[in-house]
Design a protein around this motif. Structure first.
Motif, PDB file in Angstrom:
ATOM      1  N   MET A 476       0.829  -1.204   0.000  1.00 54.22           N
ATOM      2  CA  MET A 476       0.000   0.000   0.000  1.00 54.22           C
ATOM      3  C   MET A 476       0.866   1.257   0.000  1.00 54.22           C
ATOM      4  SD  MET A 476       0.575   1.525   3.133  1.00 54.22           S
ATOM      5  CE  MET A 476      -0.830   2.667   3.165  1.00 54.22           C
ATOM      6  N   ALA A 477       0.197   2.396  -0.220  1.00 50.25           N
ATOM      7  CA  ALA A 477       0.857   3.701  -0.115  1.00 50.25           C
ATOM      8  C   ALA A 477      -0.192   4.777   0.076  1.00 50.25           C
ATOM      9  CB  ALA A 477       1.693   3.998  -1.355  1.00 50.25           C
ATOM     10  N   MET A 478       0.190   5.801   0.824  1.00 52.35           N
ATOM     11  CA  MET A 478      -0.653   6.974   1.020  1.00 52.35           C
ATOM     12  C   MET A 478       0.164   8.200   0.649  1.00 52.35           C
ATOM     13  SD  MET A 478      -2.542   8.269   4.482  1.00 52.35           S
ATOM     14  CE  MET A 478      -3.370   9.874   4.568  1.00 52.35           C
ATOM     15  N   ALA A 479      -0.435   9.085  -0.153  1.00 54.13           N
ATOM     16  CA  ALA A 479       0.256  10.302  -0.574  1.00 54.13           C
ATOM     17  C   ALA A 479      -0.612  11.510  -0.294  1.00 54.13           C
ATOM     18  CB  ALA A 479       0.595  10.234  -2.066  1.00 54.13           C
ATOM     19  N   SER A 480       0.029  12.632   0.033  1.00 56.77           N
ATOM     20  CA  SER A 480      -0.698  13.859   0.342  1.00 56.77           C
ATOM     21  C   SER A 480       0.134  15.074  -0.046  1.00 56.77           C
ATOM     22  CB  SER A 480      -1.025  13.915   1.840  1.00 56.77           C
ATOM     23  OG  SER A 480      -1.564  15.176   2.199  1.00 56.77           O
ATOM     24  N   THR A 481      -0.519  16.083  -0.644  1.00 58.64           N
ATOM     25  CA  THR A 481       0.145  17.364  -0.898  1.00 58.64           C
ATOM     26  C   THR A 481      -0.054  18.312   0.275  1.00 58.64           C
ATOM     27  OG1 THR A 481      -1.819  18.064  -2.148  1.00 58.64           O
ATOM     28  CG2 THR A 481       0.070  17.250  -3.406  1.00 58.64           C
ATOM     29  N   VAL A 482      -0.760  17.855   1.311  1.00 63.32           N
ATOM     30  CA  VAL A 482      -0.813  18.586   2.583  1.00 63.32           C
ATOM     31  C   VAL A 482       0.331  18.044   3.427  1.00 63.32           C
ATOM     32  CG1 VAL A 482      -2.171  19.133   4.629  1.00 63.32           C
ATOM     33  CG2 VAL A 482      -3.308  18.834   2.411  1.00 63.32           C
ATOM     34  N   ALA A 483       1.380  18.831   3.578  1.00 61.51           N
ATOM     35  CA  ALA A 483       2.574  18.384   4.288  1.00 61.51           C
ATOM     36  C   ALA A 483       3.180  19.591   4.981  1.00 61.51           C
ATOM     37  CB  ALA A 483       3.573  17.745   3.326  1.00 61.51           C
ATOM     38  N   HIS A 484       2.660  19.878   6.148  1.00 65.33           N
ATOM     39  CA  HIS A 484       3.086  21.072   6.902  1.00 65.33           C
ATOM     40  C   HIS A 484       4.607  21.087   7.076  1.00 65.33           C
ATOM     41  CE1 HIS A 484      -1.128  21.665   8.185  1.00 65.33           C
ATOM     42  NE2 HIS A 484      -1.151  20.346   8.237  1.00 65.33           N
ATOM     43  N   ASP A 485       5.238  22.271   6.879  1.00 65.44           N
ATOM     44  CA  ASP A 485       4.627  23.488   6.423  1.00 65.44           C
ATOM     45  C   ASP A 485       5.021  23.805   4.984  1.00 65.44           C
ATOM     46  OD1 ASP A 485       3.089  24.368   8.584  1.00 65.44           O
ATOM     47  OD2 ASP A 485       4.787  25.325   9.544  1.00 65.44           O
ATOM     48  N   SER A 486       6.019  23.125   4.477  1.00 62.21           N
ATOM     49  CA  SER A 486       6.489  23.425   3.122  1.00 62.21           C
ATOM     50  C   SER A 486       5.516  22.915   2.065  1.00 62.21           C
ATOM     51  CB  SER A 486       7.870  22.815   2.887  1.00 62.21           C
ATOM     52  OG  SER A 486       7.838  21.416   3.125  1.00 62.21           O
ATOM     53  N   HIS A 487       4.707  21.933   2.414  1.00 62.85           N
ATOM     54  CA  HIS A 487       3.659  21.401   1.543  1.00 62.85           C
ATOM     55  C   HIS A 487       4.182  20.912   0.196  1.00 62.85           C
ATOM     56  CE1 HIS A 487       0.597  22.178   4.452  1.00 62.85           C
ATOM     57  NE2 HIS A 487       1.054  23.398   4.603  1.00 62.85           N
ATOM     58  N   HIS A 488       5.289  20.156   0.291  1.00 63.45           N
ATOM     59  CA  HIS A 488       5.647  19.294  -0.820  1.00 63.45           C
ATOM     60  C   HIS A 488       4.709  18.084  -0.741  1.00 63.45           C
ATOM     61  CE1 HIS A 488       9.136  21.574  -2.061  1.00 63.45           C
ATOM     62  NE2 HIS A 488       9.546  21.647  -0.800  1.00 63.45           N
ATOM     63  N   MET A 489       5.003  17.041  -1.456  1.00 66.62           N
ATOM     64  CA  MET A 489       4.174  15.842  -1.406  1.00 66.62           C
ATOM     65  C   MET A 489       4.832  14.814  -0.484  1.00 66.62           C
ATOM     66  SD  MET A 489       3.044  13.251  -4.493  1.00 66.62           S
ATOM     67  CE  MET A 489       2.650  14.585  -5.613  1.00 66.62           C
ATOM     68  N   ILE A 490       4.062  14.299   0.466  1.00 64.88           N
ATOM     69  CA  ILE A 490       4.552  13.250   1.360  1.00 64.88           C
ATOM     70  C   ILE A 490       3.918  11.923   0.947  1.00 64.88           C
ATOM     71  CG2 ILE A 490       4.432  12.323   3.703  1.00 64.88           C
ATOM     72  CD1 ILE A 490       6.428  14.411   3.605  1.00 64.88           C
ATOM     73  N   VAL A 491       4.742  10.913   0.782  1.00 65.91           N
ATOM     74  CA  VAL A 491       4.264   9.565   0.427  1.00 65.91           C
ATOM     75  C   VAL A 491       4.787   8.585   1.467  1.00 65.91           C
ATOM     76  CG1 VAL A 491       4.052   7.852  -1.410  1.00 65.91           C
ATOM     77  CG2 VAL A 491       4.524  10.255  -2.003  1.00 65.91           C
ATOM     78  N   ILE A 513      -5.239  14.009  -1.340  1.00 63.34           N
ATOM     79  CA  ILE A 513      -4.797  12.839  -0.582  1.00 63.34           C
ATOM     80  C   ILE A 513      -5.321  11.602  -1.295  1.00 63.34           C
ATOM     81  CG2 ILE A 513      -4.798  11.725   1.686  1.00 63.34           C
ATOM     82  CD1 ILE A 513      -6.186  14.664   2.444  1.00 63.34           C
ATOM     83  N   THR A 514      -4.486  10.596  -1.405  1.00 63.30           N
ATOM     84  CA  THR A 514      -4.926   9.352  -2.023  1.00 63.30           C
ATOM     85  C   THR A 514      -4.285   8.158  -1.320  1.00 63.30           C
ATOM     86  OG1 THR A 514      -5.180   8.141  -4.120  1.00 63.30           O
ATOM     87  CG2 THR A 514      -3.096   9.295  -3.771  1.00 63.30           C
ATOM     88  N   ILE A 515      -4.967   7.021  -1.384  1.00 60.09           N
ATOM     89  CA  ILE A 515      -4.453   5.770  -0.811  1.00 60.09           C
ATOM     90  C   ILE A 515      -4.612   4.659  -1.843  1.00 60.09           C
ATOM     91  CG2 ILE A 515      -4.680   4.054   1.028  1.00 60.09           C
ATOM     92  CD1 ILE A 515      -5.779   6.254   2.818  1.00 60.09           C
ATOM     93  N   PHE A 516      -3.517   3.970  -2.110  1.00 56.53           N
ATOM     94  CA  PHE A 516      -3.524   2.837  -3.033  1.00 56.53           C
ATOM     95  C   PHE A 516      -3.169   1.556  -2.281  1.00 56.53           C
ATOM     96  CE2 PHE A 516      -3.611   5.963  -6.311  1.00 56.53           C
ATOM     97  CZ  PHE A 516      -3.973   5.320  -7.493  1.00 56.53           C
ATOM     98  N   ARG A 517      -3.791   0.470  -2.686  1.00 56.94           N
ATOM     99  CA  ARG A 517      -3.427  -0.860  -2.184  1.00 56.94           C
ATOM    100  C   ARG A 517      -3.564  -1.848  -3.331  1.00 56.94           C
ATOM    101  NH1 ARG A 517      -6.984  -3.699   2.413  1.00 56.94           N
ATOM    102  NH2 ARG A 517      -8.394  -3.818   0.630  1.00 56.94           N
ATOM    103  N   GLU A 518      -2.469  -2.572  -3.569  1.00 55.44           N
ATOM    104  CA  GLU A 518      -2.447  -3.585  -4.638  1.00 55.44           C
ATOM    105  C   GLU A 518      -2.929  -3.011  -5.967  1.00 55.44           C
ATOM    106  OE1 GLU A 518      -1.086  -6.361  -4.383  1.00 55.44           O
ATOM    107  OE2 GLU A 518      -0.958  -6.770  -2.222  1.00 55.44           O
ATOM    108  N   GLY A 519      -2.498  -1.792  -6.282  1.00 58.04           N
ATOM    109  CA  GLY A 519      -2.823  -1.191  -7.562  1.00 58.04           C
ATOM    110  C   GLY A 519      -4.190  -0.547  -7.648  1.00 58.04           C
ATOM    111  N   GLU A 520      -4.978  -0.612  -6.585  1.00 63.06           N
ATOM    112  CA  GLU A 520      -6.330  -0.050  -6.580  1.00 63.06           C
ATOM    113  C   GLU A 520      -6.375   1.199  -5.693  1.00 63.06           C
ATOM    114  OE1 GLU A 520     -10.858  -1.176  -4.997  1.00 63.06           O
ATOM    115  OE2 GLU A 520      -9.202  -2.612  -4.799  1.00 63.06           O
ATOM    116  N   GLU A 521      -7.026   2.234  -6.194  1.00 60.75           N
ATOM    117  CA  GLU A 521      -7.202   3.445  -5.395  1.00 60.75           C
ATOM    118  C   GLU A 521      -8.377   3.255  -4.439  1.00 60.75           C
ATOM    119  OE1 GLU A 521      -6.697   8.075  -6.316  1.00 60.75           O
ATOM    120  OE2 GLU A 521      -8.489   7.236  -7.278  1.00 60.75           O
ATOM    121  N   LEU A 522      -8.077   3.251  -3.138  1.00 60.61           N
ATOM    122  CA  LEU A 522      -9.115   3.044  -2.133  1.00 60.61           C
ATOM    123  C   LEU A 522      -9.825   4.339  -1.748  1.00 60.61           C
ATOM    124  CD1 LEU A 522      -7.345   0.585   0.360  1.00 60.61           C
ATOM    125  CD2 LEU A 522      -8.708   0.053  -1.674  1.00 60.61           C
ATOM    126  N   ALA A 523      -9.129   5.461  -1.848  1.00 64.92           N
ATOM    127  CA  ALA A 523      -9.726   6.741  -1.450  1.00 64.92           C
ATOM    128  C   ALA A 523      -9.001   7.875  -2.152  1.00 64.92           C
ATOM    129  CB  ALA A 523      -9.641   6.921   0.065  1.00 64.92           C
TER     130      ALA A 523
END
Length: 600
Positions: A476-491, A513-523
């Motif tokens: 799985m993986a979770m990524a977000s462009t909300v990344a205090h405070d510089s707000h790069h992308m955190i994965v 924000i997105t979450i993937f598991r086994e190639g499928e986007e869960l959210a």
């Protein structure tokens, strides 16, 4: 009418006097309620509140002489009449909402005043972004005051932001109508060591007669803390224990105790009042960070007040901490924060001071919410394309971008690992022994990979390290462009392929924000404005945020509000260990450290 154009007390004083004298009728009268006076800490039954021109004219046992044929009379039916609630420190962007939609979400919870620091958007769009937030805030039917962000970057030399805030920017913003002060001064080492820019920002704020917000995130209450206070910050919300709260108020600061989506710092600090007996007027309640799910499902400042009461605080004292204390701190005691003559008619009707059901909410003499429903329009700013196109990644990322190579010939490594702490902003600096496979070190057990992907200038930079505490399992993986405070992308992920999928998805949708598991986007939570906010209704964003939380649980995470922990992993001003585009940062020493240490 926005709060900058709202008629001042002197503008309407003659009219208020004539209403009280019975020479002209009132616009609105609340009849037969229990007047909660936060100046004297009393509940006074059998009172009427008289309102004219959106302000309180008087509070008397019988206001019959103020009622005319067109006066709106509200039967309070013996309910408590309390001031509208104030949030002393918060970030609208943390709600994943624009100011308009944030206002729409919190109005039914009784929040009528917010003191906001838009330093999230400042990191992405600079002074222009702050102006956009400021301008939309002024359009709202409640009071949203803006603090000019002070620290972008929060730790100069340890991160790269989309824009930098200068002392000249701060001085310019001090002339804007909705600016109430300087946002949290996060660069506490800079202040303690007399950094010229930090002191220049503080000086510009003080010369404008406005309030300097604090942010002292170190547990050290020795000389550095004393030096920080000497620099000028007037409040602090980073305390996590009773000693922190006491130290701040003893030095003339206001102690802001927060209950956000993931910060539970009230219970440990409020004992300074409930057990130690310190003067409660120097304590303020705030939220700091609340995401949309908390706002829709649990509440806002009403939630914080209820929590303080549940922690043993007298209800009237808790209300002071969310009304008059806050207004006084920002120099607005004669404008709001209490139900007294001349103040804005921000009134809540509630049948219980402990459970605090928010039955009616009035702002500036207008009914804005009833029984959980917002009854007013919250106008939107016309956000330009420059605010909607802010995720700049050089090219499609692949699994190789997330590869962490071991030292040559190593079969095992000792890694510096960021340790997540549930319900707290600080992390732990951990060390873990990890196995090397084919020259690479990957996720093992509870230790996941973490990556920061540069997203402001499309440099192609990716910083890789390790994090522990989320409990993720499977690929799985979770990524977000909300990344205090510089707000790069955190994965954060257990699988490099999933990390690449998640990162590329956010580049495609323009942030969120997105979450993937086994190639499928869960959210997926789309946040198209600066990669931080959505201008969709709060309920829609909250539904997607709830799906995100469920997806995290499906992936093995059981931490309370773990998304907030994820979003702070790049905050290089809160100890102990963080990640930035510069590398792995030890915030205890404010220096970069290697991912791997020599094995002993």
């Amino acid at each position: 009418m926005d709060h900058a154009a709202f008629p001042s007390w002197p503008d309407v004083a003659a009219h208020l006097v004539n209403v009280v004298a019975g020479r002209v009728p009132a616009d609105l009268v609340f009849r037969g309620g229990i007047w909660v006076n936060v100046h004297t800490r009393e509940s006074l039954p059998g009172h009427d509140i008289v309102v004219a021109k959106g302000r309180i004219a008087c509070i008397v046992p019988d206001a019959s002489h103020c009622v005319g044929p067109d006066t709106q009379v509200v039967d309070a039916k013996g309910r408590y009449m309390i001031p509208g609630l104030c949030d002393g420190h918060m970030h609208i962007e943390s709600g994943m909402l624009t100011p308009a939609e944030f206002a729409r979400a919190v109005i039914p919870h009784g929040t009528t005043t917010m003191f906001t620091d838009p330093h999230e958007i400042a990191n992405v769009l600079g002074l222009n972004g702050v102006r956009m937030m400021h301008d939309e805030a002024l359009m709202q039917p409640i009071n949203i005051f803006t603090q000019m962000p002070s620290c972008a970057p929060s730790a100069p030399g340890l991160e790269t932001t989309g824009y930098e805030i200068t002392a000249e920017d701060v001085a310019e913003a001090m002339s804007w109508p909705g600016i109430i002060g300087l946002g949290e001064m996060m660069n506490f080492p800079g202040v303690a060591h007399a950094d010229p820019q930090m002191l220049a920002e503080i000086a510009a704020t003080q010369r404008a007669g406005k309030t300097v917000g604090g942010h002292y995130a170190s547990p050290d209450l020795g000389p550095d803390f004393a030096a920080y206070v000497a620099g000028g910050p007037a409040d602090d919300h980073e305390g996590t224990c009773e000693a922190d709260a006491i130290a701040r108020v003893r030095q003339g600061m206001r102690s802001m105790m927060r209950l956000g989506s993931a910060w539970y710092d009230v219970e440990a600090q409020i004992t300074a009042v409930t057990k130690k007996g310190l003067d409660p007027r120097n304590f303020i309640l705030c939220t700091d960070d609340c995401h949309s799910g908390t706002l829709v499902n649990d509440g806002h400042m009403n939630r914080v007040v209820r929590h303080a009461i549940a922690c043993g605080c007298d209800p009237l004292v808790a209300l002071q901490m969310a009304t008059i204390n806050t207004a006084t701190h920002f120099g607005l005691e004669r404008e709001l924060g209490s139900l007294t003559p001349g103040r804005r008619a921000d009134v809540i009707l509630t049948s219980d001071l402990t459970e605090l059901p928010i039955e009616q909410v009035w702002a500036r003499g207008q009914l804005v919410a009833k029984n959980g429903s917002c009854l007013v329009d919250c106008p939107h700013y016309d956000w330009p394309d420059t605010a909607r196109q802010t995720v700049h990644v050089k090219q499609a990322l692949t699994r190789d971008d997330f590869a962490i190579s071991a030292p040559q010939g190593a079969n095992a490594v000792r890694a510096n690992v960021i340790g997540v702490v549930e319900n707290q902003a600080p992390t732990k600096a951990l060390q873990k022994e990890l196995i090397v496979n084919d020259g690479l070190v990957e996720s093992q057990g509870d230790t996941c990979q973490i990556a920061l992907v540069e997203r402001h200038r499309a440099t192609g930079g990716v910083t890789n390290a390790f994090v522990s505490g989320f409990g993720y399992q499977g690929r799985m993986a979770m990524a977000s462009t909300v990344a205090h405070d510089s707000h790069h992308m955190i994965v954060v992920g257990t699988c490099r392929e999933q990390m690449a999928l998640a990162a590329n998805r956010l580049a495609q949708v323009g942030g969120g924000i997105t979450i993937f598991r086994e190639g499928e986007e869960l959210a997926l939570v789309e946040l198209p404005i600066a990669g931080l906010m959505s201008d969709s209704p709060a309920a829609e964003v909250a539904a997607k945020a709830d799906q995100m939380v469920q997806a995290m649980i499906q992936c093995g995470c059981t931490l309370n509000n773990a998304y907030m922990q994820h979003s702070l992993l790049a905050l290089v001003v809160i100890p102990e260990l963080r990640i930035s585009d510069k590398g792995l940062i030890d915030v205890r020493k404010f220096k970069e450290i290697p991912v791997f240490e020599p094995l002993s």
